[in-house]
Design a protein around this motif. Sequence first.
Motif, PDB file in Angstrom:
ATOM      1  N   ILE A   1       8.172 -63.813 106.817  1.00  0.00           N
ATOM      2  CA  ILE A   1       7.048 -63.037 106.281  1.00  0.00           C
ATOM      3  C   ILE A   1       6.206 -63.910 105.354  1.00  0.00           C
ATOM      4  O   ILE A   1       4.976 -63.952 105.467  1.00  0.00           O
ATOM      5  CB  ILE A   1       7.562 -61.775 105.548  1.00  0.00           C
ATOM      6  N   ALA A   2       6.855 -64.602 104.434  1.00  0.00           N
ATOM      7  CA  ALA A   2       6.125 -65.438 103.472  1.00  0.00           C
ATOM      8  C   ALA A   2       5.357 -66.559 104.177  1.00  0.00           C
ATOM      9  O   ALA A   2       4.189 -66.824 103.853  1.00  0.00           O
ATOM     10  CB  ALA A   2       7.096 -66.017 102.444  1.00  0.00           C
ATOM     11  N   LEU A   3       5.986 -67.210 105.134  1.00  0.00           N
ATOM     12  CA  LEU A   3       5.310 -68.296 105.844  1.00  0.00           C
ATOM     13  C   LEU A   3       4.165 -67.788 106.701  1.00  0.00           C
ATOM     14  O   LEU A   3       3.120 -68.439 106.805  1.00  0.00           O
ATOM     15  CB  LEU A   3       6.312 -69.075 106.695  1.00  0.00           C
ATOM     16  N   SER A   4       4.331 -66.621 107.304  1.00  0.00           N
ATOM     17  CA  SER A   4       3.231 -66.072 108.102  1.00  0.00           C
ATOM     18  C   SER A   4       2.041 -65.709 107.215  1.00  0.00           C
ATOM     19  O   SER A   4       0.884 -65.909 107.605  1.00  0.00           O
ATOM     20  CB  SER A   4       3.689 -64.865 108.919  1.00  0.00           C
ATOM     21  N   LEU A   5       2.307 -65.207 106.021  1.00  0.00           N
ATOM     22  CA  LEU A   5       1.205 -64.928 105.085  1.00  0.00           C
ATOM     23  C   LEU A   5       0.527 -66.220 104.635  1.00  0.00           C
ATOM     24  O   LEU A   5      -0.701 -66.270 104.492  1.00  0.00           O
ATOM     25  CB  LEU A   5       1.722 -64.140 103.886  1.00  0.00           C
ATOM     26  N   ALA A   6       1.311 -67.270 104.446  1.00  0.00           N
ATOM     27  CA  ALA A   6       0.725 -68.568 104.092  1.00  0.00           C
ATOM     28  C   ALA A   6      -0.176 -69.071 105.217  1.00  0.00           C
ATOM     29  O   ALA A   6      -1.250 -69.630 104.958  1.00  0.00           O
ATOM     30  CB  ALA A   6       1.831 -69.579 103.784  1.00  0.00           C
ATOM     31  N   VAL A   7       0.232 -68.863 106.461  1.00  0.00           N
ATOM     32  CA  VAL A   7      -0.601 -69.263 107.594  1.00  0.00           C
ATOM     33  C   VAL A   7      -1.905 -68.474 107.603  1.00  0.00           C
ATOM     34  O   VAL A   7      -2.991 -69.046 107.749  1.00  0.00           O
ATOM     35  CB  VAL A   7       0.161 -69.084 108.931  1.00  0.00           C
ATOM     36  N   VAL A   8      -1.820 -67.165 107.439  1.00  0.00           N
ATOM     37  CA  VAL A   8      -3.026 -66.333 107.472  1.00  0.00           C
ATOM     38  C   VAL A   8      -3.997 -66.750 106.374  1.00  0.00           C
ATOM     39  O   VAL A   8      -5.191 -66.940 106.627  1.00  0.00           O
ATOM     40  CB  VAL A   8      -2.666 -64.832 107.347  1.00  0.00           C
ATOM     41  N   PHE A   9      -3.506 -66.895 105.162  1.00  0.00           N
ATOM     42  CA  PHE A   9      -4.405 -67.220 104.053  1.00  0.00           C
ATOM     43  C   PHE A   9      -4.953 -68.643 104.160  1.00  0.00           C
ATOM     44  O   PHE A   9      -6.138 -68.864 103.907  1.00  0.00           O
ATOM     45  CB  PHE A   9      -3.716 -66.998 102.709  1.00  0.00           C
ATOM     46  N   SER A  10      -4.136 -69.594 104.547  1.00  0.00           N
ATOM     47  CA  SER A  10      -4.644 -70.972 104.651  1.00  0.00           C
ATOM     48  C   SER A  10      -5.591 -71.133 105.842  1.00  0.00           C
ATOM     49  O   SER A  10      -6.515 -71.932 105.790  1.00  0.00           O
ATOM     50  CB  SER A  10      -3.494 -71.975 104.715  1.00  0.00           C
ATOM     51  N   ALA A  11      -5.373 -70.382 106.912  1.00  0.00           N
ATOM     52  CA  ALA A  11      -6.283 -70.434 108.053  1.00  0.00           C
ATOM     53  C   ALA A  11      -7.607 -69.752 107.732  1.00  0.00           C
ATOM     54  O   ALA A  11      -8.653 -70.138 108.249  1.00  0.00           O
ATOM     55  CB  ALA A  11      -5.641 -69.786 109.271  1.00  0.00           C
TER      56      ALA A  11
ATOM     57  N   ARG B   1      -5.948 -76.911 104.965  1.00  0.00           N
ATOM     58  CA  ARG B   1      -5.454 -77.452 106.230  1.00  0.00           C
ATOM     59  C   ARG B   1      -4.049 -78.024 106.059  1.00  0.00           C
ATOM     60  O   ARG B   1      -3.202 -77.893 106.951  1.00  0.00           O
ATOM     61  CB  ARG B   1      -6.424 -78.515 106.735  1.00  0.00           C
ATOM     62  N   SER B   2      -3.781 -78.642 104.929  1.00  0.00           N
ATOM     63  CA  SER B   2      -2.438 -79.180 104.672  1.00  0.00           C
ATOM     64  C   SER B   2      -1.414 -78.060 104.533  1.00  0.00           C
ATOM     65  O   SER B   2      -0.303 -78.158 105.063  1.00  0.00           O
ATOM     66  CB  SER B   2      -2.435 -80.027 103.400  1.00  0.00           C
ATOM     67  N   VAL B   3      -1.777 -77.000 103.824  1.00  0.00           N
ATOM     68  CA  VAL B   3      -0.877 -75.846 103.680  1.00  0.00           C
ATOM     69  C   VAL B   3      -0.636 -75.205 105.044  1.00  0.00           C
ATOM     70  O   VAL B   3       0.496 -74.831 105.376  1.00  0.00           O
ATOM     71  CB  VAL B   3      -1.445 -74.821 102.677  1.00  0.00           C
ATOM     72  N   LEU B   4      -1.689 -75.091 105.849  1.00  0.00           N
ATOM     73  CA  LEU B   4      -1.542 -74.531 107.191  1.00  0.00           C
ATOM     74  C   LEU B   4      -0.590 -75.377 108.027  1.00  0.00           C
ATOM     75  O   LEU B   4       0.322 -74.850 108.671  1.00  0.00           O
ATOM     76  CB  LEU B   4      -2.916 -74.431 107.867  1.00  0.00           C
ATOM     77  N   ALA B   5      -0.762 -76.689 107.997  1.00  0.00           N
ATOM     78  CA  ALA B   5       0.108 -77.575 108.774  1.00  0.00           C
ATOM     79  C   ALA B   5       1.559 -77.477 108.303  1.00  0.00           C
ATOM     80  O   ALA B   5       2.484 -77.374 109.126  1.00  0.00           O
ATOM     81  CB  ALA B   5      -0.394 -79.018 108.677  1.00  0.00           C
ATOM     82  N   CYS B   6       1.768 -77.490 107.000  1.00  0.00           N
ATOM     83  CA  CYS B   6       3.143 -77.374 106.465  1.00  0.00           C
ATOM     84  C   CYS B   6       3.761 -76.030 106.811  1.00  0.00           C
ATOM     85  O   CYS B   6       4.940 -75.957 107.173  1.00  0.00           O
ATOM     86  CB  CYS B   6       3.135 -77.571 104.952  1.00  0.00           C
ATOM     87  N   SER B   7       2.983 -74.964 106.716  1.00  0.00           N
ATOM     88  CA  SER B   7       3.495 -73.629 107.034  1.00  0.00           C
ATOM     89  C   SER B   7       3.891 -73.524 108.503  1.00  0.00           C
ATOM     90  O   SER B   7       4.931 -72.944 108.830  1.00  0.00           O
ATOM     91  CB  SER B   7       2.447 -72.564 106.702  1.00  0.00           C
ATOM     92  N   LEU B   8       3.075 -74.076 109.394  1.00  0.00           N
ATOM     93  CA  LEU B   8       3.411 -74.047 110.821  1.00  0.00           C
ATOM     94  C   LEU B   8       4.678 -74.847 111.107  1.00  0.00           C
ATOM     95  O   LEU B   8       5.535 -74.417 111.888  1.00  0.00           O
ATOM     96  CB  LEU B   8       2.243 -74.583 111.645  1.00  0.00           C
ATOM     97  N   ALA B   9       4.813 -76.004 110.470  1.00  0.00           N
ATOM     98  CA  ALA B   9       6.020 -76.807 110.663  1.00  0.00           C
ATOM     99  C   ALA B   9       7.252 -76.066 110.149  1.00  0.00           C
ATOM    100  O   ALA B   9       8.310 -76.061 110.799  1.00  0.00           O
ATOM    101  CB  ALA B   9       5.868 -78.152 109.953  1.00  0.00           C
ATOM    102  N   LEU B  10       7.123 -75.420 109.002  1.00  0.00           N
ATOM    103  CA  LEU B  10       8.255 -74.687 108.431  1.00  0.00           C
ATOM    104  C   LEU B  10       8.621 -73.460 109.260  1.00  0.00           C
ATOM    105  O   LEU B  10       9.802 -73.113 109.377  1.00  0.00           O
ATOM    106  CB  LEU B  10       7.954 -74.295 106.990  1.00  0.00           C
ATOM    107  N   ILE B  11       7.631 -72.795 109.851  1.00  0.00           N
ATOM    108  CA  ILE B  11       7.936 -71.658 110.727  1.00  0.00           C
ATOM    109  C   ILE B  11       8.722 -72.142 111.944  1.00  0.00           C
ATOM    110  O   ILE B  11       9.693 -71.498 112.364  1.00  0.00           O
ATOM    111  CB  ILE B  11       6.643 -70.927 111.148  1.00  0.00           C
TER     112      ILE B  11
END
Length: 121
Positions: free
Chosen positions: A94-104, A12-22
């Motif tokens: 691309i990298a951040l979207s993959l981080a979102v997919v995997f963390s979600a 959940r933390s990785v997902l939140a950080c990835s969304l903020a960075l996107i």
Amino acid sequence: MSTQRSRPDAARSVLACSLALIAVLYLLWHRDDPHFGAALIVFVLPPLLLLAGVLRGLRAAPLWSGIAALFWFSHGVMYAWSHPELGVRPWAGIALSLAVVFSASLPGLRARFGRRSASAD
């Protein structure tokens, strides 16, 4: 209150950080765009709304984040392929979207494929 709401797990933390960075990435990417207002609505607002949902612990927020990440991934691939002069911006998307997919997806994958307890056998 459940422990999940009081203490976020790593996914959940990785997902939140990835969304903020996107959101920050697209804000910087489109800062000189003549249609900056439209870019804010289309590219920056959705990850911020999803971030708010993730931080509030809404159950549907990771699902919708993963669905939106398919758009961000496709957008990044399209721009990386057709506009190499943009440098790392599309690749970061691309990298951040993959981080979102995997963390979600990680909590669901853990639930499905995680170890079963000895009492369940």
